[in-house]
Design a protein around this motif. Structure first.
Motif, PDB file in Angstrom:
ATOM      1  N   ASN A 240       0.851  -1.186   0.000  1.00 31.67           N
ATOM      2  CA  ASN A 240       0.000   0.000   0.000  1.00 31.67           C
ATOM      3  C   ASN A 240       0.890   1.240   0.000  1.00 31.67           C
ATOM      4  N   LEU A 241       0.638   2.155  -0.894  1.00 33.75           N
ATOM      5  CA  LEU A 241       1.356   3.435  -0.946  1.00 33.75           C
ATOM      6  C   LEU A 241       0.315   4.544  -0.990  1.00 33.75           C
ATOM      7  N   PHE A 242       0.383   5.485  -0.052  1.00 34.98           N
ATOM      8  CA  PHE A 242      -0.647   6.511   0.012  1.00 34.98           C
ATOM      9  C   PHE A 242      -0.067   7.788   0.632  1.00 34.98           C
ATOM     10  N   PRO A 243      -0.656   8.947   0.319  1.00 29.92           N
ATOM     11  CA  PRO A 243      -0.131  10.213   0.840  1.00 29.92           C
ATOM     12  C   PRO A 243      -0.418  10.372   2.322  1.00 29.92           C
ATOM     13  N   ALA A 244       0.476  11.084   2.996  1.00 28.58           N
ATOM     14  CA  ALA A 244       0.314  11.382   4.412  1.00 28.58           C
ATOM     15  C   ALA A 244       0.946  12.744   4.686  1.00 28.58           C
ATOM     16  N   THR A 245       0.658  13.270   5.863  1.00 30.33           N
ATOM     17  CA  THR A 245       1.180  14.578   6.257  1.00 30.33           C
ATOM     18  C   THR A 245       1.942  14.455   7.565  1.00 30.33           C
ATOM     19  N   ASN A 246       3.059  15.146   7.644  1.00 29.46           N
ATOM     20  CA  ASN A 246       3.815  15.259   8.883  1.00 29.46           C
ATOM     21  C   ASN A 246       3.196  16.401   9.686  1.00 29.46           C
ATOM     22  N   SER A 247       2.392  16.051  10.684  1.00 28.01           N
ATOM     23  CA  SER A 247       1.668  17.041  11.476  1.00 28.01           C
ATOM     24  C   SER A 247       2.343  17.186  12.839  1.00 28.01           C
ATOM     25  N   ASP A 248       3.331  18.084  12.892  1.00 30.80           N
ATOM     26  CA  ASP A 248       4.065  18.339  14.139  1.00 30.80           C
ATOM     27  C   ASP A 248       4.640  17.050  14.744  1.00 30.80           C
ATOM     28  N   GLY A 249       5.211  16.221  13.875  1.00 33.95           N
ATOM     29  CA  GLY A 249       5.846  15.001  14.348  1.00 33.95           C
ATOM     30  C   GLY A 249       4.928  13.809  14.473  1.00 33.95           C
ATOM     31  N   PHE A 250       3.678  13.939  14.034  1.00 35.02           N
ATOM     32  CA  PHE A 250       2.746  12.808  13.998  1.00 35.02           C
ATOM     33  C   PHE A 250       2.248  12.615  12.572  1.00 35.02           C
ATOM     34  N   LEU A 251       1.975  11.359  12.220  1.00 36.89           N
ATOM     35  CA  LEU A 251       1.451  11.067  10.891  1.00 36.89           C
ATOM     36  C   LEU A 251      -0.046  11.350  10.827  1.00 36.89           C
ATOM     37  N   LYS A 252      -0.434  12.012   9.747  1.00 33.93           N
ATOM     38  CA  LYS A 252      -1.849  12.271   9.515  1.00 33.93           C
ATOM     39  C   LYS A 252      -2.226  11.679   8.169  1.00 33.93           C
ATOM     40  N   VAL A 253      -3.220  10.800   8.181  1.00 32.30           N
ATOM     41  CA  VAL A 253      -3.656  10.106   6.960  1.00 32.30           C
ATOM     42  C   VAL A 253      -5.161  10.278   6.820  1.00 32.30           C
ATOM     43  N   ALA A 254      -5.598  10.804   5.688  1.00 36.05           N
ATOM     44  CA  ALA A 254      -7.030  10.951   5.402  1.00 36.05           C
ATOM     45  C   ALA A 254      -7.782  11.613   6.561  1.00 36.05           C
ATOM     46  N   ASN A 255      -7.221  12.723   7.017  1.00 37.33           N
ATOM     47  CA  ASN A 255      -7.838  13.520   8.094  1.00 37.33           C
ATOM     48  C   ASN A 255      -7.814  12.841   9.462  1.00 37.33           C
ATOM     49  N   THR A 256      -7.094  11.741   9.584  1.00 41.43           N
ATOM     50  CA  THR A 256      -6.959  11.072  10.877  1.00 41.43           C
ATOM     51  C   THR A 256      -5.507  11.179  11.341  1.00 41.43           C
ATOM     52  N   THR A 257      -5.316  11.788  12.505  1.00 41.30           N
ATOM     53  CA  THR A 257      -3.973  11.865  13.086  1.00 41.30           C
ATOM     54  C   THR A 257      -3.706  10.572  13.852  1.00 41.30           C
ATOM     55  N   LEU A 258      -2.654   9.883  13.448  1.00 42.61           N
ATOM     56  CA  LEU A 258      -2.351   8.578  14.025  1.00 42.61           C
ATOM     57  C   LEU A 258      -1.403   8.727  15.211  1.00 42.61           C
ATOM     58  N   PRO A 259      -1.461   7.808  16.162  1.00 39.58           N
ATOM     59  CA  PRO A 259      -0.539   7.846  17.298  1.00 39.58           C
ATOM     60  C   PRO A 259       0.823   7.286  16.920  1.00 39.58           C
TER      61      PRO A 259
END
Length: 354
Positions: A240-259
């Motif tokens: 699986n390859l998908f876009p994500a965001t570096n949100s202040d040191g946490f991964l954010k995927v599809a509007n969900t900030t992951l732990p």
């Protein structure tokens, strides 16, 4: 035994640059597979090593000796082709020994080598038959026998199993690996089949568009892909390859900030990779999971592939046990195993350290 060294090798056919200043080291006695999609340059590279093509630049060495100026007959190589290239009018014995005959090896010595090879390949009972009387697997063994009888410094194999049915291909993978270990000869093998590369090789050379993308053991190219191409090409089902965001040191995927913490020094925009085997399908109230909807379900024997849409046109595939039930349009969530995440730069495609 003999290393194969390729330095700055390039090859063009008209305006088509097939190989682009390619460097490669094939260590002595290793089974090295050139793996990549059709048109990536792997067969051209093999033909250049064999002397069947001439490069536009660079050099090829066997050990310390430069050979790119030598004709094929002076390179002490043996090549097994996809088509087997057997002589239809000759029986099996003469097909195996023809290379020795051309080199004027005395008949008693020739007969002894043919007999030895036929015993190893378990085709002694076929020596008087013509190629048209053989099955595909038997023809493949004869082609191998012809190569083995010469005791070359280097074996070159161009998709020798591609004409066999699935069951026979599976059996012959093990046979080829055993022959290599018995002979201890440097072997370069071309295929587009990942399974062949992963099960037979000491080293895998992943190629794309005339460029080496990664060289490593099967475990390395699978577990630590160097870039997005290798990550997407190696593995069935694919990563699986998908876009994500570096949100202040946490991964954010599809509007969900992951732990899942990552370095805040990484770029803001990232591409995340994770194998389907490392994705779990859980309930929507699971903490740290990404909510979505089941898009597709596919049973693959003892496992089941569940494709979950987590955003419009953005889907993640999970490989779960077949007993895990799911139906299309079910509301579920996917949980990513943080220990098996891969992070890539979307601009360069290179793997990044978390």
């Amino acid at each position: 035994m003999t290393d194969v060294v390729v330095r700055g090798l390039s090859k063009s056919f008209g305006s088509n640059n097939v190989l682009k200043a390619l460097d490669l080291l094939v260590p002595s006695r290793q089974f090295v597979t050139l793996l990549g999609p059709s048109g990536c340059g792997k067969t051209t590279l093999l033909r250049l090593i064999a002397g069947l093509e001439r490069g536009n630049g660079g050099e090829i060495l066997f050990g310390e000796n430069r050979v790119d100026h030598l004709p094929p007959g002076e390179r002490n190589i043996a090549m097994v082709f996809q088509s087997y290239a057997l002589y239809p009018t000759m029986d099996v014995a003469r097909n195996i020994g023809y290379g020795l005959e051309v080199r004027r090896i005395p008949k008693p010595e020739r007969s002894e080598k043919i007999s030895t090879v036929a015993k190893v390949l378990e085709i002694g009972h076929l020596l008087l038959r013509k190629p048209k009387q053989l099955s595909g697997g038997q023809r493949q063994r004869v082609a191998l026998g012809r190569a083995m009888a010469r005791r070359p410094d280097i074996f070159l194999m161009d998709e020798p199993l591609s004409n066999l049915d699935a069951k026979l291909r599976s059996a012959m993978r093990g046979e080829l690996r055993r022959f290599h270990l018995d002979l201890g000869t440097t072997t370069i093998y071309v295929t587009h089949d990942q399974l062949e590369a992963m099960t037979m090789s000491d080293l895998v050379v992943v190629m794309n568009e005339g460029i080496v993308q990664q060289i490593g053991t099967p475990e390395e190219v699978y577990g630590k892909p160097a870039n997005l191409f290798v990550a997407g090409f190696i593995g069935t089902p694919p990563m699986n390859l998908f876009p994500a965001t570096n949100s202040d040191g946490f991964l954010k995927v599809a509007n969900t900030t992951l732990p899942i913490q990552i370095s805040s020094d990484l770029p803001r925009e990232l591409v995340i990779g994770i194998r389907p085997q490392e994705v779990s399908v859980v309930s929507t109230d699971e903490p740290g999971a990404i909510p979505g909807k089941v898009w597709m379900v596919e049973l693959i024997g003892s496992e089941r592939l569940i494709e979950v849409e987590i955003a419009p046109k953005l889907r993640i595939t999970a490989e779960v046990r077949a007993k895990h039930r799911a139906a299309i349009d079910d509301h579920v969530a996917v949980r990513l195993d943080p220990t098996h995440l891969h992070i890539f730069d979307p601009v360069t495609g290179k793997a990044l350290s978390a």
